[in-house]
Design a protein around this motif. Structure first.
Motif, PDB file in Angstrom:
ATOM      1  N   SER A   1       0.806  -1.217   0.000  1.00  0.00           N
ATOM      2  CA  SER A   1       0.000   0.000   0.000  1.00  0.00           C
ATOM      3  C   SER A   1       0.841   1.270   0.000  1.00  0.00           C
ATOM      4  N   GLY A   2       2.067   1.176   0.488  1.00  0.00           N
ATOM      5  CA  GLY A   2       2.953   2.334   0.450  1.00  0.00           C
ATOM      6  C   GLY A   2       3.849   2.234  -0.766  1.00  0.00           C
ATOM      7  N   ALA A   3       5.126   2.534  -0.558  1.00  0.00           N
ATOM      8  CA  ALA A   3       6.077   2.384  -1.651  1.00  0.00           C
ATOM      9  C   ALA A   3       6.234   0.911  -1.997  1.00  0.00           C
ATOM     10  N   THR A   4       6.280   0.610  -3.297  1.00  0.00           N
ATOM     11  CA  THR A   4       6.527  -0.754  -3.731  1.00  0.00           C
ATOM     12  C   THR A   4       8.014  -0.888  -4.052  1.00  0.00           C
TER      13      THR A   4
ATOM     14  N   GLY B   1      13.060   6.863  -8.529  1.00  0.00           N
ATOM     15  CA  GLY B   1      14.205   7.766  -8.488  1.00  0.00           C
ATOM     16  C   GLY B   1      13.872   9.193  -8.136  1.00  0.00           C
ATOM     17  N   SER B   2      14.812  10.081  -8.480  1.00  0.00           N
ATOM     18  CA  SER B   2      14.715  11.482  -8.073  1.00  0.00           C
ATOM     19  C   SER B   2      13.695  12.280  -8.879  1.00  0.00           C
ATOM     20  N   ASN B   3      13.207  11.724  -9.970  1.00  0.00           N
ATOM     21  CA  ASN B   3      12.228  12.442 -10.798  1.00  0.00           C
ATOM     22  C   ASN B   3      10.814  12.387 -10.218  1.00  0.00           C
ATOM     23  N   GLY B   4      10.680  11.718  -9.086  1.00  0.00           N
ATOM     24  CA  GLY B   4       9.360  11.638  -8.474  1.00  0.00           C
ATOM     25  C   GLY B   4       8.678  10.325  -8.784  1.00  0.00           C
ATOM     26  N   PRO B   5       7.520  10.072  -8.197  1.00  0.00           N
ATOM     27  CA  PRO B   5       6.824   8.796  -8.381  1.00  0.00           C
ATOM     28  C   PRO B   5       6.323   8.617  -9.807  1.00  0.00           C
ATOM     29  N   PHE B   6       6.131   7.355 -10.178  1.00  0.00           N
ATOM     30  CA  PHE B   6       5.496   7.064 -11.456  1.00  0.00           C
ATOM     31  C   PHE B   6       4.009   7.410 -11.365  1.00  0.00           C
ATOM     32  N   GLN B   7       3.428   7.771 -12.507  1.00  0.00           N
ATOM     33  CA  GLN B   7       2.007   8.088 -12.580  1.00  0.00           C
ATOM     34  C   GLN B   7       1.259   6.886 -13.142  1.00  0.00           C
TER      35      GLN B   7
ATOM     36  N   ASP C   1      -0.019   8.439  -7.754  1.00  0.00           N
ATOM     37  CA  ASP C   1       1.428   8.309  -7.577  1.00  0.00           C
ATOM     38  C   ASP C   1       1.798   6.913  -7.093  1.00  0.00           C
ATOM     39  N   VAL C   2       2.875   6.357  -7.662  1.00  0.00           N
ATOM     40  CA  VAL C   2       3.438   5.096  -7.180  1.00  0.00           C
ATOM     41  C   VAL C   2       4.946   5.288  -7.021  1.00  0.00           C
ATOM     42  N   THR C   3       5.415   5.191  -5.787  1.00  0.00           N
ATOM     43  CA  THR C   3       6.845   5.287  -5.506  1.00  0.00           C
ATOM     44  C   THR C   3       7.446   3.885  -5.517  1.00  0.00           C
ATOM     45  N   VAL C   4       8.545   3.720  -6.248  1.00  0.00           N
ATOM     46  CA  VAL C   4       9.206   2.420  -6.365  1.00  0.00           C
ATOM     47  C   VAL C   4      10.628   2.554  -5.827  1.00  0.00           C
ATOM     48  N   ASP C   5      10.926   1.783  -4.810  1.00  0.00           N
ATOM     49  CA  ASP C   5      12.249   1.822  -4.184  1.00  0.00           C
ATOM     50  C   ASP C   5      13.162   0.755  -4.763  1.00  0.00           C
ATOM     51  N   GLU C   6      14.472   1.003  -4.668  1.00  0.00           N
ATOM     52  CA  GLU C   6      15.490   0.098  -5.211  1.00  0.00           C
ATOM     53  C   GLU C   6      15.842  -0.971  -4.181  1.00  0.00           C
ATOM     54  N   ILE C   7      14.906  -1.916  -3.954  1.00  0.00           N
ATOM     55  CA  ILE C   7      15.154  -3.046  -3.074  1.00  0.00           C
ATOM     56  C   ILE C   7      14.698  -4.278  -3.839  1.00  0.00           C
TER      57      ILE C   7
END
Length: 345
Positions: free
Chosen positions: A205-208, A297-303, A334-340
């Motif tokens: 539900s938060g960052a994927t 990344g730094s450009n913000g979340p994906f739409q 917004d969908v934030t994707v982390d590098e994990i």
């Protein structure tokens, strides 16, 4: 708003006021122009009146009680080139009603001597109409234009001044601009359909995370059929347009993503679009969802864009009805994707 004549502006004001104040009762009618045995109604017995006490005729009444509500609800965009009418003409006034509202307007002297004189000549003095066609009471109606304010482009295409149509005669207007049959009313009602926001529920539900399947689904309770009914008071006919959700299309907002299913289109299955994530589903492929292959990344979340396609059907007085072009409505989130690379759920 396009430039409108004084007559057109006055008519629009009258129609809006009348539509708010009028209520109807169902009646049977055939589906031809002038069908339903339209009758003249004395304005002295009409309960619809504006703040000046002037009784107003009513063209098309729109009932949106079964529409989606809330600030995030919105109108459908037909998936084809077809569009619901932005404006139309409808039988609005009996002779007595039209005479009363016109004479009231002239008494205010707000439109100028020349304009009033031209209108008197046209509607009262026999050039071409005499005494507002009171001799034809019960044999027809005065027709005026109305608009759907959701479609400002096109308002000015209905700029014909108030005109008379005998019962049973086809109105002298462009094809698709006369509200006189159940199918006409269905087209008008389509333009007033509003459907709910298409924001999907996601798990996580938060960052994927990169390479982690993200499940997507819609709240079943929010995605039920919605409907709008258009009623033509003077002809006693109506049509109801119903929009039923059919499928969800997901667009991830980046080419670096894998969709489930691969088309990105999630069908309606057992009254549900997508399947809610449940504990123990971590190793399963979501029936509806997305795997992002890189971090936002730094450009913000994906739409992430979610668009629902709605099937449109209609039924009308005395006719079986049918279908109209599907409609769609979409929103982004917004969908934030982390590098994990992997996590435990």
């Amino acid at each position: 708003m396009p430039a409108l004549s004084r007559r057109h502006t006055a008519v629009l004001t009258a129609l809006v006021a009348g539509a708010v104040l009028w209520t109807s009762s169902p009646a049977s009618a055939n589906n031809g122009y002038g069908g339903g045995g339209a009758q003249d109604s004395s304005p002295d017995k009409d309960s619809s009146a504006n703040s000046d006490g002037q009784n107003l005729g009513v063209a098309v009444k729109i009932n949106t009680d079964n529409n989606a509500k809330g600030p995030s609800a919105g109108p459908l965009a037909p998936v084809s080139n077809w569009k619901p009418p932005a404006c139309w003409y409808a039988p609005t006034y009996s002779p007595a009603q039209f005479k009363k509202i016109e004479e009231h307007t002239w008494s205010l002297e707000s439109t100028g001597y020349q304009w009033d004189a031209e209108q008197r000549s046209k509607y009262a003095d026999g050039k071409p109409y005499k005494d507002f066609n009171k001799a034809k009471a019960g044999k027809g109606f005065w027709w005026t234009s109305d608009v759907n304010r959701s479609f400002p482009p096109g308002w000015d295409s209905c700029n014909k001044e108030t005109f008379w149509v005998d019962t049973g005669k086809t109105p002298p207007v462009a094809a698709g601009q006369a509200a006189a049959t159940p199918e006409d009313l269905a087209h008008i009602a389509y333009g007033f359909v509003h459907v709910p926001d298409t924001k999907v529920t996601l798990a996580p539900s938060g960052a994927t995370k990169v390479n982690l399947p993200t499940w997507a689904w819609l709240n079943k309770a929010d995605f039920k059929p919605v409907s709008v009914t258009a009623t033509l008071a003077n002809y006693h006919i109506s049509s109801t347009v119903t929009a039923t959700p059919q499928s969800l299309k997901l667009e991830p907002g980046t080419s670096d993503a894998e969709m489930f299913p691969s088309s990105g289109v999630c069908p309606l299955v057992n009254d549900s679009i997508g399947t809610p994530y449940a504990k123990g589903d971590a190793n399963k492929t979501p029936p509806c969802g997305v795997t992002y292959l890189r971090a936002s990344g730094s450009n913000g979340p994906f739409q992430l864009k979610a668009t629902i396609t709605w099937k449109i059907t209609w039924t009308g007085t005395g006719v079986p009805g049918g279908t109209l072009p599907d409609g769609s409505f979409g929103t982004t989130q917004d969908v934030t994707v982390d590098e994990i690379q992997a996590i435990n759920r």
